[in-house]
Motif scaffolding. Structure first.
Motif, PDB file in Angstrom:
ATOM      1  N   GLU A 223       0.909  14.711   7.051  1.00 48.69           N
ATOM      2  CA  GLU A 223       1.924  14.509   8.072  1.00 48.69           C
ATOM      3  C   GLU A 223       3.059  13.631   7.559  1.00 48.69           C
ATOM      4  O   GLU A 223       4.215  13.812   7.930  1.00 48.69           O
ATOM      5  CB  GLU A 223       1.278  13.857   9.296  1.00 48.69           C
ATOM      6  N   GLU A 224       2.719  12.661   6.703  1.00 53.13           N
ATOM      7  CA  GLU A 224       3.715  11.712   6.230  1.00 53.13           C
ATOM      8  C   GLU A 224       3.209  11.030   4.966  1.00 53.13           C
ATOM      9  O   GLU A 224       2.022  10.815   4.803  1.00 53.13           O
ATOM     10  CB  GLU A 224       3.932  10.654   7.325  1.00 53.13           C
ATOM     11  N   LYS A 225       4.133  10.712   4.060  1.00 57.11           N
ATOM     12  CA  LYS A 225       3.829   9.871   2.901  1.00 57.11           C
ATOM     13  C   LYS A 225       4.690   8.623   3.031  1.00 57.11           C
ATOM     14  O   LYS A 225       5.823   8.703   3.486  1.00 57.11           O
ATOM     15  CB  LYS A 225       4.168  10.574   1.587  1.00 57.11           C
ATOM     16  N   GLY A 226       4.146   7.499   2.636  1.00 53.28           N
ATOM     17  CA  GLY A 226       4.934   6.283   2.755  1.00 53.28           C
ATOM     18  C   GLY A 226       4.276   5.101   2.080  1.00 53.28           C
ATOM     19  O   GLY A 226       3.298   5.242   1.352  1.00 53.28           O
ATOM     20  N   HIS A 227       4.832   3.934   2.340  1.00 48.42           N
ATOM     21  CA  HIS A 227       4.268   2.688   1.841  1.00 48.42           C
ATOM     22  C   HIS A 227       4.419   1.634   2.929  1.00 48.42           C
ATOM     23  O   HIS A 227       5.182   1.794   3.879  1.00 48.42           O
ATOM     24  CB  HIS A 227       4.934   2.249   0.534  1.00 48.42           C
ATOM     25  N   HIS A 228       3.651   0.563   2.777  1.00 53.18           N
ATOM     26  CA  HIS A 228       3.661  -0.483   3.787  1.00 53.18           C
ATOM     27  C   HIS A 228       3.409  -1.828   3.115  1.00 53.18           C
ATOM     28  O   HIS A 228       2.605  -1.926   2.182  1.00 53.18           O
ATOM     29  CB  HIS A 228       2.576  -0.206   4.831  1.00 53.18           C
ATOM     30  N   ASN A 229       4.091  -2.857   3.590  1.00 52.25           N
ATOM     31  CA  ASN A 229       3.868  -4.232   3.148  1.00 52.25           C
ATOM     32  C   ASN A 229       3.154  -4.980   4.262  1.00 52.25           C
ATOM     33  O   ASN A 229       3.591  -4.949   5.411  1.00 52.25           O
ATOM     34  CB  ASN A 229       5.201  -4.935   2.863  1.00 52.25           C
ATOM     35  N   TYR A 230       2.085  -5.642   3.912  1.00 55.07           N
ATOM     36  CA  TYR A 230       1.342  -6.472   4.853  1.00 55.07           C
ATOM     37  C   TYR A 230       1.358  -7.905   4.339  1.00 55.07           C
ATOM     38  O   TYR A 230       1.080  -8.156   3.165  1.00 55.07           O
ATOM     39  CB  TYR A 230      -0.101  -5.984   4.981  1.00 55.07           C
ATOM     40  N   VAL A 231       1.676  -8.858   5.210  1.00 55.40           N
ATOM     41  CA  VAL A 231       1.614 -10.280   4.890  1.00 55.40           C
ATOM     42  C   VAL A 231       0.798 -10.942   5.989  1.00 55.40           C
ATOM     43  O   VAL A 231       1.095 -10.779   7.174  1.00 55.40           O
ATOM     44  CB  VAL A 231       3.019 -10.914   4.810  1.00 55.40           C
ATOM     45  N   GLY A 232      -0.244 -11.662   5.595  1.00 50.65           N
ATOM     46  CA  GLY A 232      -1.095 -12.321   6.573  1.00 50.65           C
ATOM     47  C   GLY A 232      -2.451 -12.649   5.976  1.00 50.65           C
ATOM     48  O   GLY A 232      -2.601 -12.738   4.758  1.00 50.65           O
TER      49      GLY A 232
ATOM     50  N   THR B 182       0.827  -1.203   0.000  1.00 52.64           N
ATOM     51  CA  THR B 182       0.000   0.000   0.000  1.00 52.64           C
ATOM     52  C   THR B 182       0.867   1.261   0.000  1.00 52.64           C
ATOM     53  O   THR B 182       1.932   1.281   0.612  1.00 52.64           O
ATOM     54  CB  THR B 182      -0.959   0.003   1.203  1.00 52.64           C
ATOM     55  N   LYS B 183       0.410   2.255  -0.713  1.00 54.40           N
ATOM     56  CA  LYS B 183       1.030   3.585  -0.713  1.00 54.40           C
ATOM     57  C   LYS B 183       0.026   4.533  -0.080  1.00 54.40           C
ATOM     58  O   LYS B 183      -1.134   4.556  -0.466  1.00 54.40           O
ATOM     59  CB  LYS B 183       1.357   4.014  -2.139  1.00 54.40           C
ATOM     60  N   TYR B 184       0.473   5.317   0.914  1.00 57.51           N
ATOM     61  CA  TYR B 184      -0.474   6.107   1.693  1.00 57.51           C
ATOM     62  C   TYR B 184       0.023   7.524   1.963  1.00 57.51           C
ATOM     63  O   TYR B 184       1.205   7.827   1.844  1.00 57.51           O
ATOM     64  CB  TYR B 184      -0.772   5.413   3.021  1.00 57.51           C
ATOM     65  N   GLU B 185      -0.932   8.359   2.353  1.00 53.04           N
ATOM     66  CA  GLU B 185      -0.681   9.662   2.941  1.00 53.04           C
ATOM     67  C   GLU B 185      -1.329   9.642   4.318  1.00 53.04           C
ATOM     68  O   GLU B 185      -2.466   9.212   4.465  1.00 53.04           O
ATOM     69  CB  GLU B 185      -1.297  10.780   2.093  1.00 53.04           C
ATOM     70  N   LYS B 186      -0.587  10.100   5.327  1.00 49.95           N
ATOM     71  CA  LYS B 186      -1.095  10.105   6.700  1.00 49.95           C
ATOM     72  C   LYS B 186      -1.392  11.538   7.112  1.00 49.95           C
ATOM     73  O   LYS B 186      -0.569  12.436   6.904  1.00 49.95           O
ATOM     74  CB  LYS B 186      -0.066   9.481   7.641  1.00 49.95           C
ATOM     75  N   TYR B 187      -2.574  11.735   7.667  1.00 51.38           N
ATOM     76  CA  TYR B 187      -3.021  13.055   8.102  1.00 51.38           C
ATOM     77  C   TYR B 187      -3.157  13.066   9.621  1.00 51.38           C
ATOM     78  O   TYR B 187      -3.530  12.057  10.221  1.00 51.38           O
ATOM     79  CB  TYR B 187      -4.370  13.395   7.461  1.00 51.38           C
TER      80      TYR B 187
END
Length: 188
Positions: free
Chosen positions: A167-176, A153-158
């Protein structure tokens, strides 16, 4: 004519996942027979609700908005639309989550931030699923399915639900776990 009618009775299925429906995420899927042991399922779900919590001191609404689409080829061990099956799937969509009362970390993802922050972005991933379908009538099935996979996922955090400052831009990997379904399907 009787043989032709019965063979065509299991060419296409329309379904909904009752678990997602209970979580206010309306969804609809179509499953098409490709070969005696193969089907292709296309599903979509949408949740556009914003819920204001009148009991709390916060004016920030609970938000779990999203849309996702999935494509899933399935292999049936006996015959299509009955018994055990395995599948792979690809998923993609967009989301806008915030002010949700999660208080835990789960499989490397910290969901505690969703209490005071809002995340907006898109996601894509793939998974492996196992399921079983019970024919309950000539045209009706009940189906259970569980899956595991990976989502990027690619996100923007408010900082809050109403503010417009990123507040922040980033990405995250989720496995499950990526899928849990109890489907009701109409076959025709």
């Amino acid at each position: 004519l009787v043989t032709a009618a019965s063979s065509q009775a299991q060419e296409v299925g329309i379904k909904t996942n009752l678990i997602n429906d209970a979580l206010l995420s309306p969804n609809l899927g179509i499953e098409i027979g490709l070969a005696p042991r193969w089907t292709l399922q296309l599903t979509g779900e949408y949740n556009g609700w914003k819920i204001t919590d009148h009991d709390s001191n916060s004016d920030m609404p609970h938000q779990w908005k999203h849309w996702f689409a999935t494509i899933e080829p399935r292999y049936w061990f006996c015959q299509r639309f009955a018994g055990h099956f395995i599948s792979i799937n690809a998923i993609g969509g967009q989301y806008n989550f915030g002010h949700i009362g999660f208080k835990e970390k789960f499989l490397g993802s910290d969901f505690r931030d969703l209490n005071t922050k809002r995340y907006q972005g898109w996601a894509a991933g793939a998974g492996f699923n196992y399921g079983y379908a019970w024919p309950v009538h000539k045209h009706w099935n009940i189906e259970a399915e569980i899956g595991i996979g990976w989502i990027w996922t690619k996100y923007e955090k408010y900082p809050c639900g109403k503010c417009g400052t990123i507040e922040e831009k980033g990405h995250h990997n989720y496995v499950g776990p990526t899928k849990l379904a109890v489907n009701v399907e109409y076959l025709f």
